[in-house]
Each structure stands twice: as C-alpha cells, then as structure tokens.
Motif scaffolding. Structure first.
Motif, PDB file in Angstrom:
ATOM      1  N   ILE A 131       0.899  -1.096  -0.095  1.00 43.95           N
ATOM      2  CA  ILE A 131      -0.081   0.047   0.028  1.00 43.95           C
ATOM      3  C   ILE A 131       0.795   1.327  -0.018  1.00 43.95           C
ATOM      4  N   ARG A 132       2.009   1.204   0.748  1.00 42.86           N
ATOM      5  CA  ARG A 132       2.982   2.268   0.810  1.00 42.86           C
ATOM      6  C   ARG A 132       3.624   2.688  -0.508  1.00 42.86           C
ATOM      7  N   LYS A 133       3.868   1.382  -1.246  1.00 47.67           N
ATOM      8  CA  LYS A 133       4.507   1.758  -2.509  1.00 47.67           C
ATOM      9  C   LYS A 133       3.279   2.439  -3.596  1.00 47.67           C
ATOM     10  N   LYS A 149     -11.173   9.209  -6.532  1.00 45.99           N
ATOM     11  CA  LYS A 149     -11.494   9.494  -5.254  1.00 45.99           C
ATOM     12  C   LYS A 149     -10.183   9.653  -4.573  1.00 45.99           C
ATOM     13  N   LYS A 150     -10.350  10.499  -3.267  1.00 47.33           N
ATOM     14  CA  LYS A 150      -9.265  10.497  -2.455  1.00 47.33           C
ATOM     15  C   LYS A 150      -9.541  10.289  -0.958  1.00 47.33           C
ATOM     16  N   GLY A 151      -8.744   9.641  -0.397  1.00 50.46           N
ATOM     17  CA  GLY A 151      -9.024   9.339   1.167  1.00 50.46           C
ATOM     18  C   GLY A 151      -9.339   7.881   1.370  1.00 50.46           C
ATOM     19  N   LYS A 183      -2.871   6.970   8.675  1.00 52.27           N
ATOM     20  CA  LYS A 183      -2.158   8.496   8.812  1.00 52.27           C
ATOM     21  C   LYS A 183      -1.236   8.851   7.545  1.00 52.27           C
ATOM     22  N   GLU A 184      -0.538   7.628   7.007  1.00 52.00           N
ATOM     23  CA  GLU A 184       0.423   7.932   6.054  1.00 52.00           C
ATOM     24  C   GLU A 184      -0.451   8.192   4.677  1.00 52.00           C
ATOM     25  N   MET A 185      -1.573   7.651   4.502  1.00 48.15           N
ATOM     26  CA  MET A 185      -2.420   7.872   3.309  1.00 48.15           C
ATOM     27  C   MET A 185      -2.860   9.540   3.559  1.00 48.15           C
ATOM     28  N   GLU A 186      -3.061  10.096   4.736  1.00 46.18           N
ATOM     29  CA  GLU A 186      -3.461  11.296   4.787  1.00 46.18           C
ATOM     30  C   GLU A 186      -2.064  12.156   4.330  1.00 46.18           C
TER      31      GLU A 186
END
Ligand code: NDP
Ligand SMILES: O=C(O)C1=N[C@H](C(=O)O)C[C@H](O)C1
Length: 239
Positions: free
Chosen positions: A62-64, A226-228, A88-91
């Motif tokens: 997911i981070r990648k 979409k975001k979030g 949190k990393e997504m935000e």
C-alpha cells in the motif's frame, strides 16, 4: 480503466477475469513470480491498483502505491491492527485507500443482518453468543477478517460482550471465535445464539470467489478519481 494487480494468486486471477469482462485493462501484475515493479511506467499508468497478497506484505505494498500516486483497493486480511498507521500515511501523502475485510455483496448484507440480530438480542441475557468460521487450509490468518468485522459489530451492539477471543471463552464478556481450516472451503461464517431453550443461528456460505472478486472490481471503479479512505458502506450507498 487501467488496473494494476498486486498479488496474482487465487484472488488476483479471479479479479483479472472479471475486470476484463467489465471492459478494463490489466496494465501490470506484481507478484513474487512476475517482473513488473511499482516503479515501472506500466504500474504508474494504472488508474487503480487492487492488492490481494498476504498479511505481512499488504502494508508495504500500500505504501508503494501511495509513493507512486496510484489509488489502491486492498482485500488482504490479517493486518487490520495496522490500519490506523497506514491511514495516517495516506493522509500525509494525499493518497487513496479502499479496504474491506470482505468485498462480497452477500457478506455485506450478512453484516447488516448480523448487526440487526445483535441489537435484537441485546436484552435477552439468557443467550450466549459464539462464532465459527471455516476456510481452506492455505489461509494464513485466523480469525478471518470477516469474522473480526462481524465480531466488532456484535460488540458494539451487545452490552454483555466487550472483546472477541480466539477459540475458547473464559470470561462472560468474551465472544469466542472458532477458526476451522479444512479442504478448499471458500468461506463460511456462522453466528450462534444459544440458550437452554433453543438455538438461533445465521450463516453465510460462499459458493465461489467470484463474489469477492466482483466486489473488488466494483470498489476499484468507485475508487477511480477519489481521495481518502473508503470502505464498503461508501460503495453500497452509491450502488
Ligand atoms: N477482502 C476479501 O473480500 C477477500 C480477502 N481475501 C484475502 O486476500 C488475500 C489473498 O488471498 P488469495 O488470493 O486467496 O491468496 P493466494 O495465496 O492465492 O495469493 C496471494 C498472492 O500474493 C503473492 N504475494 C505474496 N507476497 C507478495 C508480495 N510481497 N508482493 C506481491 N505479491 C505477493 C503470492 O505469491 P506466492 O504464491 O509466490 O507466495 C500469491 O500469488 C488473503 O489475505 C485473503 O485472506 C481473500 C478473499 C476475499
Ligand atoms: O482467505 C480467504 O480465502 C478469505 N479471506 C477473507 C477473510 O479473511 O475474511 C474473506 C473470505 O472469507 C475469504
């Protein structure tokens, strides 16, 4: 839509078939046995990535996706205790993550039924409650992600239960989840309310992986642009 698959196992193959039937293109397949990478132009051209791998790999994958700026739909279970970290990393990266313990529309109806039944049973203290989930022997996590989602709703609705435990209930406020691994079972979840007088149970039994795969592709279509953080309630409200 351009879709990248992360994990090309049982679910990856099923998702590929449905995505193609629905007119999408698979532009990259990232797996331990394929040559595609997160840095490749093919992966970066994806509108959405769909991740179904294993509990210890999901968070890094997911981070990648966040690093590559590709929204990601993740169905991998067994790592949900780290969801708040990755959110949190997504935000901070302005990324997009859709996660669900179960993408099947039938299971999501069952989630609603489970919550309703728990609410109904709340005043009836003579009934104890337990759960059984059965899956194929290759499954790495126990209890299943679906069982944990079911248990979380029951705990929210039933005052006499405050936590779930694996296998054996030792305290009255514990909800026991028994996990059975046998053959090629695709996924059975049963919730049992038992008193001295009778038994009330509800059960979902998956007949194939197509229900999970269709839900994941619908989630990918919903996630596009979409975001979030997104989940099945967002998708179901839209359908
Ligand atoms: N949310 C939902 O609706 C559903 C969730 N699931 C969950 O999805 C996950 C995958 O299930 P399933 O497809 O049946 O499992 P499989 O084992 O069949 O497939 C997983 C694939 O991921 C590959 N893989 C392993 N590590 C990595 C990595 N670091 N990067 C990329 N690929 C990797 C594996 O390769 P190799 O075989 O070489 O190890 C394998 O091909 C499980 O967590 C399962 O519980 C499953 C069904 C529905
Ligand atoms: O591993 C599986 O196969 C499945 N995993 C998911 C879970 O852990 O709930 C969903 C489904 O039950 C199939």
């Amino acid at each position: 839509m351009n879709i990248a698959l992360i994990g090309y196992g049982k679910m990856g193959h099923e998702i590929e078939q449905i995505a193609i039937q629905r007119g999408h293109q698979i532009v990259a397949r990232i797996d331990l046995t394929t040559n595609d990478t997160f840095e490749s132009p093919a992966f970066c051209s994806a509108n959405v990535a769909i991740e179904f791998t294993r509990p210890d790999a999901a968070i890094n994958n997911i981070r990648k996706c966040f690093e590559a700026g590709v929204p990601v739909v993740c169905g991998t279970t067994g790592w949900a205790n780290q969801l708040s970290t990755i959110r949190k990393e997504m935000e901070t990266t302005n990324g997009t993550l859709f996660w669900a313990s179960n993408f099947s529309l039938g299971v999501n109806l069952f989630f609603a039924l489970n919550r309703y039944l728990a609410k109904l049973m709340n005043p009836f203290n003579d009934y104890n409650i337990s759960m059984i989930e059965v899956h194929h022997t290759q499954k790495l996590d126990a209890p299943s992600g679906t069982a944990i989602t079911l248990a979380e709703s029951i705990i929210e609705e039933l005052d006499r239960k405050s936590k779930w435990v694996k296998d054996i209930q030792q305290q009255p406020d514990e909800l026991a989840i028994a996990s059975i691994r046998e053959g090629n079972v695709l996924g059975i979840h049963e919730i049992i309310y038992e008193s001295e007088m009778d038994t009330i149970s509800i059960k979902h039994d998956a007949k194939s992986r197509r229900g999970f795969a269709l839900g994941a592709v619908l989630a990918a279509e919903f996630t596009y642009n979409k975001k979030g953080f997104l989940g099945m309630n967002d998708l179901l409200a839209f359908l």
